[in-house]
Motif scaffolding. Structure first.
Motif, PDB file in Angstrom:
ATOM      1  N   VAL A 128       0.815   4.431  -2.619  1.00 31.49           N
ATOM      2  CA  VAL A 128       0.571   5.757  -2.304  1.00 31.49           C
ATOM      3  C   VAL A 128       1.762   6.725  -2.766  1.00 31.49           C
ATOM      4  O   VAL A 128       1.579   7.723  -3.481  1.00 31.49           O
ATOM      5  CB  VAL A 128       0.373   5.836  -0.951  1.00 31.49           C
ATOM      6  CG1 VAL A 128       0.562   7.270  -0.500  1.00 31.49           C
ATOM      7  CG2 VAL A 128      -0.703   5.132  -0.261  1.00 31.49           C
ATOM      8  N   VAL A 141       1.207   9.761  -5.604  1.00 31.31           N
ATOM      9  CA  VAL A 141       1.629  11.048  -5.203  1.00 31.31           C
ATOM     10  C   VAL A 141       2.724  11.465  -6.231  1.00 31.31           C
ATOM     11  O   VAL A 141       2.776  12.733  -6.657  1.00 31.31           O
ATOM     12  CB  VAL A 141       2.424  10.890  -3.659  1.00 31.31           C
ATOM     13  CG1 VAL A 141       3.249  12.364  -3.569  1.00 31.31           C
ATOM     14  CG2 VAL A 141       1.387  10.876  -2.678  1.00 31.31           C
ATOM     15  N   PHE A 199      -4.025   9.255   2.651  1.00 26.13           N
ATOM     16  CA  PHE A 199      -2.507   9.494   2.720  1.00 26.13           C
ATOM     17  C   PHE A 199      -2.229  10.293   1.619  1.00 26.13           C
ATOM     18  O   PHE A 199      -1.526  11.368   1.931  1.00 26.13           O
ATOM     19  CB  PHE A 199      -2.048   8.032   2.554  1.00 26.13           C
ATOM     20  CG  PHE A 199      -1.795   7.280   3.858  1.00 26.13           C
ATOM     21  CD1 PHE A 199      -1.230   7.660   5.112  1.00 26.13           C
ATOM     22  CD2 PHE A 199      -2.452   5.872   3.974  1.00 26.13           C
ATOM     23  CE1 PHE A 199      -1.221   6.993   6.278  1.00 26.13           C
ATOM     24  CE2 PHE A 199      -2.608   5.266   5.189  1.00 26.13           C
ATOM     25  CZ  PHE A 199      -2.049   6.045   6.227  1.00 26.13           C
ATOM     26  N   ILE A 200      -3.146  10.387   0.633  1.00 25.56           N
ATOM     27  CA  ILE A 200      -2.684  11.439  -0.262  1.00 25.56           C
ATOM     28  C   ILE A 200      -2.952  12.869   0.067  1.00 25.56           C
ATOM     29  O   ILE A 200      -2.613  13.888   0.168  1.00 25.56           O
ATOM     30  CB  ILE A 200      -3.432  11.154  -1.547  1.00 25.56           C
ATOM     31  CG1 ILE A 200      -2.646   9.998  -2.410  1.00 25.56           C
ATOM     32  CG2 ILE A 200      -3.533  12.246  -2.743  1.00 25.56           C
ATOM     33  CD1 ILE A 200      -3.398   9.268  -3.374  1.00 25.56           C
ATOM     34  N   LEU A 235       0.915  -1.157   0.045  1.00 28.61           N
ATOM     35  CA  LEU A 235      -0.096  -0.117  -0.076  1.00 28.61           C
ATOM     36  C   LEU A 235       0.800   1.225   0.038  1.00 28.61           C
ATOM     37  O   LEU A 235       0.657   2.215  -0.770  1.00 28.61           O
ATOM     38  CB  LEU A 235      -0.886  -0.098   1.193  1.00 28.61           C
ATOM     39  CG  LEU A 235      -1.878   0.969   1.002  1.00 28.61           C
ATOM     40  CD1 LEU A 235      -3.232   0.782   0.317  1.00 28.61           C
ATOM     41  CD2 LEU A 235      -2.690   1.395   2.506  1.00 28.61           C
ATOM     42  N   SER A 236       1.780   1.094   0.843  1.00 25.92           N
ATOM     43  CA  SER A 236       2.857   2.293   0.822  1.00 25.92           C
ATOM     44  C   SER A 236       3.472   2.762  -0.527  1.00 25.92           C
ATOM     45  O   SER A 236       3.549   3.817  -1.021  1.00 25.92           O
ATOM     46  CB  SER A 236       3.927   2.120   1.919  1.00 25.92           C
ATOM     47  OG  SER A 236       4.620   1.001   1.728  1.00 25.92           O
ATOM     48  N   ALA A 245      -8.452   4.353   2.035  1.00 24.79           N
ATOM     49  CA  ALA A 245      -7.019   4.250   2.985  1.00 24.79           C
ATOM     50  C   ALA A 245      -5.904   5.307   1.851  1.00 24.79           C
ATOM     51  O   ALA A 245      -5.268   6.138   2.587  1.00 24.79           O
ATOM     52  CB  ALA A 245      -6.391   3.082   3.268  1.00 24.79           C
ATOM     53  N   MET A 246      -5.876   4.891   0.902  1.00 28.84           N
ATOM     54  CA  MET A 246      -4.774   5.565  -0.043  1.00 28.84           C
ATOM     55  C   MET A 246      -5.169   7.097  -0.342  1.00 28.84           C
ATOM     56  O   MET A 246      -4.261   7.888  -0.104  1.00 28.84           O
ATOM     57  CB  MET A 246      -4.920   4.654  -1.656  1.00 28.84           C
ATOM     58  CG  MET A 246      -4.067   3.679  -1.739  1.00 28.84           C
ATOM     59  SD  MET A 246      -4.186   2.887  -3.042  1.00 28.84           S
ATOM     60  CE  MET A 246      -3.244   3.854  -4.205  1.00 28.84           C
ATOM     61  N   VAL A 295       2.627   5.690   5.942  1.00 25.42           N
ATOM     62  CA  VAL A 295       1.717   4.557   5.598  1.00 25.42           C
ATOM     63  C   VAL A 295       1.962   3.427   6.025  1.00 25.42           C
ATOM     64  O   VAL A 295       0.974   2.944   6.786  1.00 25.42           O
ATOM     65  CB  VAL A 295       1.940   4.661   3.952  1.00 25.42           C
ATOM     66  CG1 VAL A 295       0.706   3.670   3.555  1.00 25.42           C
ATOM     67  CG2 VAL A 295       1.594   5.848   3.373  1.00 25.42           C
ATOM     68  N   HIS A 349      -0.570  13.953   2.444  1.00 24.09           N
ATOM     69  CA  HIS A 349       0.589  14.288   1.832  1.00 24.09           C
ATOM     70  C   HIS A 349       0.367  15.921   1.366  1.00 24.09           C
ATOM     71  O   HIS A 349       1.185  16.832   1.513  1.00 24.09           O
ATOM     72  CB  HIS A 349       0.861  13.574   0.705  1.00 24.09           C
ATOM     73  CG  HIS A 349       2.135  14.079  -0.020  1.00 24.09           C
ATOM     74  ND1 HIS A 349       1.593  14.847  -1.293  1.00 24.09           N
ATOM     75  CD2 HIS A 349       3.163  13.858  -0.061  1.00 24.09           C
ATOM     76  CE1 HIS A 349       2.809  15.217  -1.907  1.00 24.09           C
ATOM     77  NE2 HIS A 349       3.773  14.833  -1.333  1.00 24.09           N
TER      78      HIS A 349
END
Lengths: 123, 191
Positions: free
Chosen positions: A32, A36, B63-64, A28-29, B59-60, B34, B67
Motif C-alpha cells: 500500500v 501511494v 487504503f489508497i 500488504l502495508s 483492500a489495497m 493498514v 490516504h
C-alpha cells in the motif's frame, strides 16, 4: 469417539462466517505504501508538466502580443499603404481577376463558345 | 446489540492520531493503519468476492482511497466504519463489473481436529450447504448478515456502512435468517 453436537442454526452460521473474519496478509502495508508513493510521484510529475506547459504558453502569448505591431517588415507596410488602388478586392474575388483577363477577348467576341456558356450559366 | 451513540474509545483515539499523521503525509502512519485494520477488511472482502487475490486488491484500494481522503476525514464515526463503507462500495462495483454474483470455493474448510470422520463429514456438508444457501439470498441481506455475525458490527454501524436506515438493516437481517433457515431445513428442521 467425540460426540456429534446437536444442530444449532445460529452457532453454525456464526462458525461458518467467522472462519474468515480476519485474514492477515503479510506485506500488504508495504505494498500500500509503495503504491501511494508511486501515485504521489505521478501526481507531482503531472502537476509540474501542466505548470510548465501553462508557463510556456503564457510566455509565447506575451511574446506574440509584444511583437505584433512591428512584425511586418517596414517595406511591406509602406507598400500596402502607398498603393491602395492595387488591392481591388472586388475584381480579385477568389483570384478570379487574372482568369477573367485571359478570357476577356473571347467574351467580347459575338457567338463565341465562352460568351454562350457565360450567358447561359446562372451564378 | 448495542444502540448507544458513538463514543470514541482508546482504539479510535489511536486511529484518529494516525489519520492526522497520514493527512500530513506520514507513510509510516499509513502502514500502521493498514496493519491494524487490514485483517478484518480482507476477511470481509474475501467473504463477498470469493477470491483472496481480489480481496487483497480491493483492500489495497480501500487504503489508497483512505490516504487520498485523509485531509478531509472527520472523526464522526469509527474509522473502521468508514473503511467498511469504502470496502462495501468497492464490492458493489466489483459485482457490477463482473455482472454476476460472487462465487465461493468450498475447499479446505474442514478442520478435523478432535472430531471423528462422521463429525468431519457432517461439518463439511454443513459448510457446503451454508455456502450454497448464502448464495441464494439477496446480496444486500447477505452483506448485512456478514457485517453483523462475522464482523460483530452493531445495527447502527451497519446502517452507517451501507447508508440505509437501521430499520432496513434489521429487516434485511431478519429476512436473511428466515430464508437461510428455510434453505437449510434439511439440517435444522422446520422451526
Amino acid at each position: 469417539m467425540a460426540e456429534i453436537p446437536e444442530p444449532d442454526f445460529e452457532r453454525d452460521l456464526a462458525a461458518y462466517l467467522r472462519r474468515e473474519s480476519k485474514i492477515p496478509v503479510p506485506g500488504l502495508s508495504l505494498r500500500v505504501a509503495q503504491r501511494v508513493r508511486h501515485q504521489r510521484q505521478r501526481s507531482r510529475i503531472i502537476l509540474w508538466t501542466s505548470l510548465s506547459s501553462a508557463l510556456a504558453a503564457c510566455l509565447v502569448l506575451a511574446f506574440v502580443l509584444q511583437s505584433e505591431p512591428t512584425s511586418l517588415p517596414a517595406s511591406v507596410v509602406a507598400q500596402s499603404s502607398s498603393h491602395p488602388a492595387d488591392l481591388d478586392s472586388e475584381t480579385d474575388w477568389l483570384n478570379g481577376a487574372s482568369d477573367l483577363k485571359l478570357i476577356a477577348p473571347l467574351m467580347n467576341q459575338q457567338n463565341s463558345f465562352v460568351s454562350e456558356v457565360l450567358t447561359s450559366t446562372d451564378i | 446489540m448495542t444502540t448507544e451513540a458513538y463514543l470514541p474509545g482508546e482504539e479510535d483515539a489511536e486511529d484518529k492520531r494516525l489519520m492526522e499523521r497520514v493527512a500530513q503525509g506520514d507513510d509510516d502512519a499509513l502502514r500502521l493503519l493498514v496493519e491494524r485494520h487490514h485483517p478484518r477488511l480482507v476477511g470481509y472482502l474475501k467473504t463477498e468476492v470469493g477470491s483472496l487475490a481480489t480481496a487483497e486488491e480491493l483492500a489495497m484500494e480501500v487504503f489508497i482511497r483512505l490516504h487520498r481522503s485523509a485531509p478531509r476525514w472527520r472523526p464522526e464515526a469509527k474509522l473502521s466504519t468508514y473503511l467498511f463503507h469504502i470496502a462495501h462500495n468497492l464490492v458493489l462495483n466489483e459485482w457490477r463489473r463482473k455482472s454476476r454474483k460472487p462465487t465461493h470455493s468450498i475447499d479446505a474448510l474442514i478442520e478435523t481436529g478432535d472430531h471423528d470422520q462422521e463429525s468431519a463429514r457432517r461439518v463439511g456438508e454443513l459448510e457446503e450447504s451454508f455456502a450454497r444457501a448464502l448464495q441464494q439470498i439477496p446480496p444486500v441481506q447477505r452483506t448485512a448478515l456478514t457485517f453483523l455475525v462475522q464482523q460483530d458490527m452493531t445495527y447502527e454501524e451497519i446502517s452507517a456502512v451501507m447508508k440505509v436506515p437501521v430499520s432496513t438493516v434489521k429487516t434485511w437481517i431478519f429476512r436473511a435468517r428466515t430464508q437461510l433457515k428455510d434453505l437449510l431445513k434439511d439440517h435444522y428442521g422446520t422451526r
